[in-house]
Design a protein around this motif. Structure first.
Motif, mmCIF file in Angstrom:
data_model
loop_
_atom_site.group_PDB
_atom_site.id
_atom_site.type_symbol
_atom_site.label_atom_id
_atom_site.label_comp_id
_atom_site.label_asym_id
_atom_site.label_seq_id
_atom_site.Cartn_x
_atom_site.Cartn_y
_atom_site.Cartn_z
ATOM 1 N N THR A 116 0.843 -1.201 0.000
ATOM 2 C CA THR A 116 0.000 0.000 0.000
ATOM 3 C C THR A 116 0.875 1.246 0.000
ATOM 4 O OG1 THR A 116 -1.731 -1.140 1.252
ATOM 5 C CG2 THR A 116 -1.813 1.264 1.246
ATOM 6 N N ARG A 118 0.432 5.260 0.516
ATOM 7 C CA ARG A 118 -0.528 6.213 1.086
ATOM 8 C C ARG A 118 0.006 7.636 0.905
ATOM 9 N NH1 ARG A 118 -1.508 4.625 6.926
ATOM 10 N NH2 ARG A 118 -2.897 3.142 5.913
ATOM 11 N N LEU A 138 -7.086 5.837 -4.388
ATOM 12 C CA LEU A 138 -8.494 5.932 -4.018
ATOM 13 C C LEU A 138 -8.633 6.583 -2.650
ATOM 14 C CD1 LEU A 138 -9.562 2.343 -5.117
ATOM 15 C CD2 LEU A 138 -9.939 4.496 -6.352
ATOM 16 N N PRO A 139 -9.729 7.283 -2.396
ATOM 17 C CA PRO A 139 -9.944 7.898 -1.082
ATOM 18 C C PRO A 139 -9.924 6.836 0.018
ATOM 19 C CG PRO A 139 -11.575 8.693 -2.653
ATOM 20 C CD PRO A 139 -10.839 7.560 -3.317
ATOM 21 N N ALA A 140 -9.247 7.180 1.129
ATOM 22 C CA ALA A 140 -9.143 6.239 2.244
ATOM 23 C C ALA A 140 -9.392 6.907 3.587
ATOM 24 C CB ALA A 140 -7.766 5.568 2.234
ATOM 25 N N GLY A 141 -9.894 8.140 3.573
ATOM 26 C CA GLY A 141 -10.190 8.812 4.829
ATOM 27 C C GLY A 141 -9.650 10.227 4.832
ATOM 28 N N PHE A 157 -5.322 9.291 0.567
ATOM 29 C CA PHE A 157 -5.546 8.429 -0.599
ATOM 30 C C PHE A 157 -4.574 7.261 -0.519
ATOM 31 C CE2 PHE A 157 -7.313 12.413 -1.926
ATOM 32 C CZ PHE A 157 -8.385 12.068 -2.736
ATOM 33 N N GLU A 158 -5.007 6.105 -1.016
ATOM 34 C CA GLU A 158 -4.152 4.927 -1.016
ATOM 35 C C GLU A 158 -4.205 4.232 -2.371
ATOM 36 O OE1 GLU A 158 -4.248 3.651 3.694
ATOM 37 O OE2 GLU A 158 -5.327 2.403 2.252
ATOM 38 N N LYS A 159 -3.096 3.546 -2.657
ATOM 39 C CA LYS A 159 -2.982 2.776 -3.887
ATOM 40 C C LYS A 159 -2.367 1.434 -3.535
ATOM 41 C CE LYS A 159 -0.603 2.780 -8.314
ATOM 42 N NZ LYS A 159 0.333 3.497 -9.203
ATOM 43 N N THR A 160 -2.909 0.363 -4.093
ATOM 44 C CA THR A 160 -2.326 -0.956 -3.930
ATOM 45 C C THR A 160 -1.130 -1.071 -4.861
ATOM 46 O OG1 THR A 160 -4.459 -1.883 -3.339
ATOM 47 C CG2 THR A 160 -2.762 -3.437 -4.072
#
Length: 162
Positions: A116, A118, A138-141, A157-160
């Motif tokens: 991940t 972030r 993608l939004p993550a909080g 935002f986070e990305k795998t």
């Protein structure tokens, strides 16, 4: 531009890049006086120099031999599967030339054990939000304290990766 690890000889140019990009990005949000205060603190040579030797991190620049057009700093969190992209800035004159993507690619490659990536983004910084979304984040909080200690609210935002 090619991406390489930052060194101590790059710090003055990195600081100048950060001051310029911060004013271009955040003066309309926080005001020039507040941006100057933040850059004096967060982007001092001493603060940048400390990042060069931080364990489990990568301090990268995009360089064409004449100037530094972009920079990124990322570090593993207490969970080695999660990397925090603390900074990714590209000079306004160098934006939309693939430099941000090149820096992101190298950050991802630098943490093979992570899954991940972030990033925290000021909610009024719509160009940055659009950039990260276009790169698969993608939004993550959200947080009320960007970077832990700033008191500035941001979106997360986070990305795998991996």
């Amino acid at each position: 531009m090619f991406v390489r690890t930052a060194s101590e000889r790059d710090l003055a140019a990195i600081r100048a890049l950060l001051v310029e990009t911060w004013h271009a990005t955040y003066d309309a949000i926080y005001g020039a006086k507040r941006v100057t205060e933040i850059t004096e603190d967060w982007h001092s040579i001493a603060w940048l120099k400390a990042r060069l030797t931080r364990p489990n991190s990568e301090f990268l620049i995009a360089d064409d031999g004449k100037r530094i057009g972009g920079m990124a700093f990322a570090a593993a969190t207490t969970d080695p599967k999660i990397v925090l992209l603390n900074q990714l800035y590209v000079l306004p004159a160098c934006q939309r030339q693939g430099i941000g993507q090149a820096l992101l690619d190298e950050v991802e490659a630098s943490f093979p054990e992570a899954n991940t990536l972030r990033v925290e983004v000021e909610e009024a910084n719509t160009p940055a939000i659009a950039f990260y979304r276009s790169k698969g984040f993608l939004p993550a909080g959200s947080t009320a304290d960007c970077g832990g200690g700033s008191g500035l609210p941001t979106l997360i935002f986070e990305k795998t990766i991996g």
